[in-house]
Each structure stands twice: as structure tokens, then as C-alpha cells.
Write a protein that holds these residues in place. Sequence first.
Motif: not given
Length: 74
Positions: A18-23, A30-32, A66-70
Motif C-alpha cells: 500500500l505504501a509503495e506506490k501513490p494512489l 496522487a496520494v500516499r 508512529g502509524k504505518n506499522q503492524t
Amino acid sequence: GVDLDSAWDVVERIRTKLAEKPLTIGENMAVRVTTSIGLARLLQGETIHMFLNRADRALYQSKRSGKNQTYLAS
């Protein structure tokens, strides 16, 4: 119905992809996208409500860290 290591691998693969490529939205925007994930496994004798509560707490711990974590529920 998977073991914890397999579940971890799946959610980490989803999170990083999900984080690799902007939508792309429309032609000019384009958004990350990132995601925070709370991972838990159902413990013996635990109700579904207890399980979901632990998974929810793990999700919020992931966001606080910090978000974007598991984050794995204890």
C-alpha cells in the motif's frame, strides 16, 4: 485459520505494498496511502468480544507508535 507467522507475513505484505506506490485520483492527484494494523490471535477460552478488543487495542498501539506499522496484541 493461519498460524501467527503466516498472518504477520500477509499483513506486512499488504502494508508495504500500500505504501509503495501513490494512489492516483483522477488525472492530476496522487496520494500516499499507509495503514496501521493490529494483529491478534484467538486465545483458548477467549470470547470473540475479548479477541476483538485486544486486536483493537493493538491497532491503536500501532497508530500511537508512529502509524504505518503492524502491532501484535499481547
